[in-house]
Every structure is written in structure tokens, then in C-alpha cells.
Write an enzyme that holds these catalytic residues in place. Structure first.
Site, short mmCIF file in Angstrom:
data_model
loop_
_atom_site.label_atom_id
_atom_site.label_comp_id
_atom_site.label_asym_id
_atom_site.label_seq_id
_atom_site.Cartn_x
_atom_site.Cartn_y
_atom_site.Cartn_z
N LYS A 107 -28.79 -10.50 -12.90
CA LYS A 107 -30.25 -10.59 -12.88
C LYS A 107 -30.78 -10.23 -14.25
CE LYS A 107 -33.54 -11.57 -9.88
NZ LYS A 107 -33.45 -12.51 -8.75
N GLY A 219 -47.29 -13.17 0.41
CA GLY A 219 -47.05 -13.94 -0.81
C GLY A 219 -47.39 -15.39 -0.59
N GLY A 221 -46.24 -17.69 -3.34
CA GLY A 221 -45.59 -18.28 -4.50
C GLY A 221 -44.55 -19.29 -4.03
N ASN A 222 -43.56 -19.50 -4.87
CA ASN A 222 -42.58 -20.55 -4.58
C ASN A 222 -41.93 -20.39 -3.20
OD1 ASN A 222 -39.32 -21.10 -4.89
ND2 ASN A 222 -40.60 -22.79 -5.57
#
Ligand code: NAD
Length: 428
Positions: A107, A219, A221-222
């Protein structure tokens, strides 16, 4: 990202220690797996648009590569910390192992807020990150990807810098690239769709039809967007979605009891997944507080924003109607909240299983780049469905057989696979 009194890495280690104990792992394997193999921290000096120079802090952590090159996204976030990156890299190791793809866990991140950066400044950060890491990443050792507040455009800048430094084309260096520039069809949808494939299987086991269910999502988002899209296509109804409001520096929930449609909500959402409050009101959404998404009378909750969102202090507010929690985000639930979810008998689909669709499709992207031959979208999504469904079955069968909490069952499968790979390589 850090918040007061919350450390994602400590949480990842607590989860690991619990399962290491169940598996009676030997001391050396515990030592090896509860820390990353390698950590990089570096400075990225950038000439800003106003002529000043600013220095940004960058990270890359490679947790384990016993199964293959490390794999994991790069986040841009103002509250990024090395410990969050370490936790996320560890979860990536378990994620690749639970779906059985030949990759390890990594990451990366940069402490920055893209809301306040021009595209040129963001490009310079991407290129600076690659200049610092070019020797230690690449298709054969560590393959980055997008994550929170990074997109296919960021990946393309990073690829371009890497290829310039190495003096050759390396499309397998990074995934999440734009389609037509080495990206895979279906990657945009992959994580959210993957979450819903696992929800579909969980409902099937309970003889519940998706059409008879409702959901609430944290959320937009994507991950959240495509989870909402596929779940509503299957006939489910999403009544509440939440997001971060950059101007107010706080989160809000947006509720529409009659059901939220993908196209409508997307039309008033910015590229960071922030929803326009004024337009939402005009479209008859109720604007509620940050935690309202969690308190809805729904069958399914999908935390798909950030870590540390479902905690002991707010899990008590969830409705008795909730049957399934599917974690789209990484690390949204704390161990204290886990204990309560387990006690309440709610079926949890843990993060590194539920959101493994993203890395699985990234793996497909690498495979296609290596062949220099790209599949149709249906083929990508069909293969994704197969892998997600198989992984879900393995975990839920073990959970059923041994009467385990789903997170523990998923960890048992992943950790034993990675521990065995380390042993087979002669590391432990
Ligand atoms: P994103 O940046 O596209 O969207 C994040 C969303 O969360 C935005 O709508 C934002 O407004 C919202 N948000 C941020 N803080 C919030 C808060 N305090 N309360 C409510 N909403 C908040 O990110 P994404 O790619 O959708 O990723 C979401 C999560 O899923 C992260 O944990 C990420 O690591 C994980 N994940 C992403 C992928 C992927 O392929 N994108 C894969 C696996 C896991």
C-alpha cells in the site's frame, strides 16, 4: 488515515493476533506476518503553481510477497499516516490470499489534499512519488493502483514517469490505468460489483430475494457508486447514502425513502464523491447527520468510505432489521464493534473478502497487459463473479462448519495460506 485514539495498524495486528492464536502459529511466523517486510517513507518536493516549493510526505509499505509481487493502491489524503498504510498493506496480503490470486500485499500514500491542489500539482506529486520509489516497485516486485482520491489519470502519470526512468514500456507496472492505455474494462465497476456479488450470495443462502431488501451506504465514491448501481439493478432499494462535505468539513447522510437511483445521484456528485447539498434538496433528498446512514431500518448496511466508521459507540444505534453488513471500505469496523455485531447475529462480509473485486480485476489488468490482449467487459466481469463467488463460498462454508464469525473464517483461510507459502519458501 488517523483519527484520535484510533490506530488502524494496531487494529490489523489485533485481528491477526486473534487468528494466529486460533491457528497456533509458531513464533517466527507470527513475527514475520504481524509486521511488514519493507517500509519506505520519503519527501516529495513540489514547485507549486504560486511559485513556492512545498514538501509532501510519501509512503510505500510492502507487507508480504510470498505469493507474488506486492499489490495495493496509493491514497492521497490529508490525514494519511504510516500506520494506516501499514494496516492497509497487511489487509492487502489477506485480500489477495482469500481470493487466491498470485500477489502479495502493499500500500502507498501521500499526505496531501487533492481538493486544494491543481491537476498540475497532483501530476508533480505522482511523478515525484515514482522518482522516489522507482528502484523498489515494478511489475515483478510491487504493483501500485488507485485508492482514495487517486484515479486512472494519476496512474497514467505514474506509469509515464516509471517508463521514462526505466527507458522502456512497462504496462504491468501499475493498474487502474485508463481503458485504451493498458486499463481493463470493468475495473471501475469491479470493487463495488464485487461487494454486491458477495451480498447476492449471502441473500441466496438465506432464501431472501434482493428485490425484497433495502440498503444504506456510507460513502458515494468509486466503491459505493458501483455497489449501489448493481444492487439496484438486482432489484434492491438503497434509501440512504452518506458522504464527506469538503466545504463544511463534516459528513452528511442523504435519504430518499422512495429509493435512490445511480444516474440521479451521480449527476450531483463531484469527482471526490461529494454530493451537492443544494441540488440534493431540490431532488427531494432529506439531508441528515453523518451517522444517519447507520441508523436506517434496512436489511443491508454497506460501509464504503473509510476505516473506523462502525464502532462500539455507534453500532448500538443500528436497527434490529439489519441482517447483513458488507464492508466495501477497508477496516470500517473496530474489533469492539465486531464483538457486538457477532453477538447480535448479524452476518458480516469482511472487508478483505467483500472488496477484493478491485484487486482481482487489477490482477486481470496485469494479465491482459502481459498478453497485450484485452478481454471484453462481460468476460472480465464473468471471471470476477466466479472468483468472488468461489471465495465467498469457501469462507462462509468454513464459518458454518466451525461456527465462526465470518471475519475470523476469512482470516483463517488467508493467514494459513500465507503462512504456508512462507514455510514452503523456507522463510520460517
Ligand atoms: P473514493 O475516494 O472514491 O470515495 C470515498 C467516499 O467516501 C466519498 O464519497 C467521500 O465523500 C466519502 N467519505 C469520506 N469520508 C467520509 C465520512 N467521514 N463519512 C461519510 N463519507 C465519507 O474512495 P473509494 O475508492 O470508493 O474507496 C472507499 C473505501 O473502499 C476505502 O476504504 C478504500 O480503501 C476501499 N477500497 C477501494 C477500492 C477501489 O477499487 N476503489 C478497492 C478496495 C477497497
Amino acid at each position: 488515515m488517523a483519527s484520535k485514539n484510533f490506530n488502524a495498524f494496531q487494529m490489523a495486528q489485533t485481528q491477526f493476533d486473534k487468528v494466529a492464536e486460533i491457528l497456533s502459529l509458531d513464533e517466527a511466523t507470527r513475527h514475520l506476518l504481524r509486521e511488514p517486510l519493507r517500509e519506505y517513507q520519503f519527501s516529495i518536493p513540489i514547485k507549486m503553481d504560486d511559485g513556492t516549493t512545498k514538501v509532501f510526505k510519501g509512503f510505500r509499505v510492502q507487507h508480504n510477497d510470498a505469493f507474488g509481487p506486492c499489490k495495493g493502491g496509493i491514497r492521497f489524503h490529508p490525514q494519511e499516516t504510516i500506520d494506516t498504510v501499514k494496516a492497509l498493506s497487511m489487509w492487502m496480503t489477506w485480500k489477495c490470499a482469500v481470493v487466491g490470486i498470485p500477489l502479495g500485499g502493499g500500500k502507498g500514500g501521500v499526505i496531501c489534499d487533492p481538493h486544494n491542489l491543481s491537476m498540475r500539482e497532483q501530476e508533480q506529486i505522482c511523478r515525484g512519488w515514482v522518482r522516489q520509489m522507482a528502484k523498489d516497485v515494478g511489475p515483478l516486485n510491487d504493483v501500485p493502483a488507485p485508492d482514495v482520491m487517486t484515479s486512472s489519470q494519476h496512474m497514467l502519470w505514474m506509469l509515464d514517469e516509471f517508463e521514462t526512468i526505466r527507458g522502456a514500456k512497462y504496462p504491468g507496472f501499475i493498474t487502474g490505468k485508463p481503458v485504451g492505455m493498458g486499463g481493463s474494462l470493468g475495473r471501475t465497476e469491479a470493487t463495488g460489483y464485487g461487494v454486491v456479488f458477495t451480498i447476492r450470495e449471502a441473500l441466496k443462502q438465506r432464501n431472501i430475494r434482493p428485490e425484497d431488501t433495502t440498503a444504506s451506504i456510507q460513502g458515494f465514491g468509486n466503491v459505493a457508486q458501483y455497489a449501489l448501481k448493481l444492487y439496484t439493478q438486482m432489484g434492491g432499494k438503497v434509501i440512504c447514502v452518506s458522504c464527506w462535505d469538503q466545504k463544511d468539513q463534516k459528513a452528511y447522510s442523504f435519504r430518499k425513502i422512495s429509493g435512490i437511483t445511480f444516474e440521479e445521484l451521480l449527476s450531483i456528485t463531484d469527482r471526490f464523491g461529494g454530493i451537492d447539498q443544494k441540488k440534493a434538496k431540490e431532488m427531494k433528498y432529506e439531508i441528515l447527520d453523518a451517522d444517519a446512514w447507520l441508523e436506517q431500518d434496512v436489511d443491508i448496511l454497506i460501509p464504503a468510505a473509510l476505516e473506523n466508521q462502525v464502532r462500539a459507540d455507534n453500532i448500538v444505534k443500528i436497527s434490529n432489521k439489519v441482517k447483513i453488513i458488507a464492508e466495501g471500505a477497508n477496516g470500517p469496523t473496530t474489533p469492539e464493534a465486531d464483538a457486538i455485531i457477532s453477538e447480535k447475529g448479524i452476518f458480516l462480509i469482511p472487508d478483505f473478502l467483500a472488496n477484493a473485486g478491485g484487486v482481482t480485476c487489477s490482477y486481470f489488468e496485469q494479465v491482459q497487459c502481459n498478453m497485450n490482449y484485452f478481454w471484453e467487459k462481460d468476460e472480465v466481469l464473468g471471471k470476477l463473479d466466479y472468483i468472488m463467488t468461489s471465495a465467498f463460498s469457501e469462507v462462509s462454508n468454513l464459518a458454518k462448519k466451525k461456527n465462526l464469525y465470518m471475519r475470523d473464517a476469512a482470516y483463517i483461510i488467508s493467514i494459513s495460506r500465507v503462512a504456508q507459502a512462507c514455510k514452503d519458501r523456507g522463510w520460517t
